[in-house]
Design an enzyme around this catalytic site. Structure first.
Site, PDB file in Angstrom:
ATOM      1  CG  ASN A 208      46.170  37.238  43.387  1.00 41.99           C
ATOM      2  OD1 ASN A 208      47.089  37.816  42.799  1.00 41.99           O
ATOM      3  ND2 ASN A 208      46.365  36.484  44.446  1.00 41.99           N
ATOM      4  CG  PHE A 210      42.511  43.912  43.830  1.00 41.96           C
ATOM      5  CD1 PHE A 210      42.295  45.010  44.658  1.00 41.96           C
ATOM      6  CD2 PHE A 210      42.773  42.684  44.435  1.00 41.96           C
ATOM      7  CE1 PHE A 210      42.341  44.888  46.048  1.00 41.96           C
ATOM      8  CE2 PHE A 210      42.825  42.558  45.819  1.00 41.96           C
ATOM      9  CZ  PHE A 210      42.606  43.668  46.622  1.00 41.96           C
ATOM     10  CG  ASN A 333      54.800  36.340  47.643  1.00 34.58           C
ATOM     11  OD1 ASN A 333      54.114  35.906  48.561  1.00 34.58           O
ATOM     12  ND2 ASN A 333      54.561  36.060  46.382  1.00 34.58           N
ATOM     13  CG  MET A 380      37.041  40.957  42.146  1.00 37.61           C
ATOM     14  SD  MET A 380      37.150  40.571  40.426  1.00 37.61           S
ATOM     15  CE  MET A 380      36.381  42.040  39.804  1.00 37.61           C
ATOM     16  CB  SER A 384      39.970  43.943  51.835  1.00 37.89           C
ATOM     17  OG  SER A 384      39.924  43.444  50.515  1.00 37.89           O
ATOM     18  CG  HIS A 402      48.559  35.890  51.094  1.00 38.40           C
ATOM     19  ND1 HIS A 402      48.003  34.649  51.230  1.00 38.40           N
ATOM     20  CD2 HIS A 402      48.705  36.096  49.767  1.00 38.40           C
ATOM     21  CE1 HIS A 402      47.828  34.121  50.025  1.00 38.40           C
ATOM     22  NE2 HIS A 402      48.245  34.975  49.121  1.00 38.40           N
TER      23      HIS A 402
END
Length: 484
Positions: A208, A210, A333, A380, A384, A402
DNA sequence: ATGTCC
């Protein structure tokens, strides 16, 4: 594995905050009623396993929670900072995975022409290194300096705004520019690991991860914060999602194995044989924490270098007057110590973003008055978000979501979604096409929006629970995905 | 996520 069902679920203060009581303890779940009702029972089974780790003080789930290895993605788990435990399973395999946003001085109108967006994506492909086809990028970098000193281990030429120190945001507008740790742990790293990690510096990676070119839509209620952060309607921004590549990957894998065998010797364990943990004070616990910090340095620098390459491409296309200052860089993370009212705690966040409110001492100085930007990627082709923390986040240790959160597995998505459906969600062939670098959409079909939950529902859960507010929505115009 | 088997 035996099925564990919640014995009781109690709403706390609103229908967006739930305390789910399980045999081994309780987990707080932040989700709107619809998302809460739709949660897979497996996430509670997993919570019950994690709650069996000794001394756990708190466990929380964000609305995008979904099953991962050992621990769900979307977990916040807390221990005492001196007598607590550390778990690579509750950090995640991609240590330091996180987000970065850069603000340009371009406007949406400047990128209206789909041909220009294609040219920009092609130029970014030219500048952005790929591990498989190295062309001498970053040969002047010392990886050892990077993992030891983070952004401070970079030569000045890679700090693009270093010539105006007072205005520089590269080193100040980040969650941490340098993680300090006991560097002796680096002595045992194999040459091959060093070499591979150097080749991967500044590369996106797969899954994921990008880089996206997006246009901002400012939220009216929080326009004053957007303005304080230098953001405006229609402004073009660059959003990056990447982590610590194989540097962090090998640390996770090795520490998981070593810890599981140590646990056997010590008679430690839970119902899940893959859930690895040890006391913080154990030598292997200490080793992991130190190595994890090196990976946090690597991940932060990796995103910085991706941004550096993209900035070169923007200047190639739009001229040297094109600016790209850092808005913020933060991770979802990791595990580290934080100060609380009750004292120092050791907090794990796995697929959980810290969003501190205005005035919180943990904010970097430039964001003390407003709270720092919390960067949340959508799936995608969808929006966002740039958010800011609210005081209501205290009980969840200021963790928010997240991202959209995976709704189905990669294999299930490939069976369900056709290339045509994916293309239509990217508006391929229209003037509004979200231009993607990959020629074959088939290779990234498992990243189509249908693989994810509706990010708007996730965001509504976060705002509805009083954890954070939306400052700006980011609409994608172009996306660059890493090679497989 | 990943050197998708050192």
């Amino acid at each position: 594995m035996k099925e564990v069902l919640p014995i009781m679920s109690t709403p706390i203060s609103s229908s967006y905050i739930h305390e789910v009581k399980l045999p081994a303890g309780s987990v707080h779940v932040y989700a709107n009623p619809e998302l809460f009702a739709g949660l897979d029972y497996k996430v509670f089974n997993m919570a019950n396993n994690n709650l069996q780790i000794p001394g756990i003080q708190y466990m929380g789930y964000t609305p995008d929670v979904h099953v991962g290895i050992g621990t769900c993605i979307g977990t916040t788990a807390v221990w005492d900072a001196s007598a607590g435990y550390v778990s690579p399973s509750i950090v995640g395999s991609d240590i330091g995975c996180g987000m970065r946003v850069h603000l340009t001085n371009l406007h949406r109108d400047d990128l209206q022409d789909v041909k220009l967006r294609r040219k920009l994506v092609k130029t970014i492909e030219k500048y952005l290194p790929m591990e498989s086809q190295q062309r001498g990028h970053f040969a002047d970098l010392r990886l050892e300096h990077v993992v030891r000193k983070g952004l401070h281990g970079l030569p000045n030429k890679y700090i693009p705004d270093s010539y105006t120190p007072k205005k520089s945001t590269s080193l100040t507008h980040v969650e941490e520019s340098r993680f300090s740790f006991n560097e002796e742990v680096l002595n045992g790293v194999r040459d091959q690991t060093w070499g591979r990690a150097h080749r991967q510096l500044g590369t996106l990676g797969g899954g994921n991860h990008f880089a996206e070119i997006q246009a901002l839509e400012i939220d009216e209620e929080h326009r004053h914060i957007a303005e304080a952060w230098g953001m405006s309607d229609g402004q073009i921004v660059v959003m990056i999602h990447s982590g610590s590549r194989s540097w962090g990957g090998s640390i996770s894998q090795e520490s998981n194995q070593v810890m599981l065998s140590q646990m056997q010797r010590l008679g430690l364990g839970t119902a899940d044989p893959r859930l690895a943990f040890l006391p913080l004070a154990h030598p292997e616990g200490q080793y992991y924490v130190n190595m994890m910090y090196s990976a946090l340095n690597y991940a932060t620098v990796n995103r910085h270098l991706i941004a550096y390459s993209i900035r070169e491409a923007f200047r190639d296309v739009f001229g040297n007057g094109c600016e790209m200052r850092t808005l913020y860089d933060l991770m979802h993370n990791y595990a580290w110590a934080e100060e609380r009212d009750e004292g120092a705690v050791f907090i794990h966040r796995k697929g959980a973003t810290r969003a501190l409110p205005a005035g919180h001492a943990g904010n970097p100085k430039p964001y003390l008055a407003t709270g720092h930007p919390a960067l949340i990627p959508g799936s995608m082709g969808t929006s966002s978000y740039i958010m800011v923390g609210q005081p209501g986040g205290y009980d969840n240790y200021y963790s928010i979501c997240h991202g959209a959160g995976r709704a189905r597995s990669r294999s299930a998505t490939k069976k369900l979604v056709t290339v045509d459906q994916f293309a239509s969600s990217l508006k391929v062939g229209t003037a509004d096409e979200i231009v993607v670098n990959q020629r074959s959409l088939e290779s990234i079909l498992d990243e189509s929006p249908q693989a994810y939950k509706d990010v708007d529902q996730i965001i509504e859960s976060v705002t509805g629970a009083g954890l954070a507010s939306v400052v700006a929505k980011c609409k994608p115009l172009a996306a660059i995905k890493g090679a497989k």
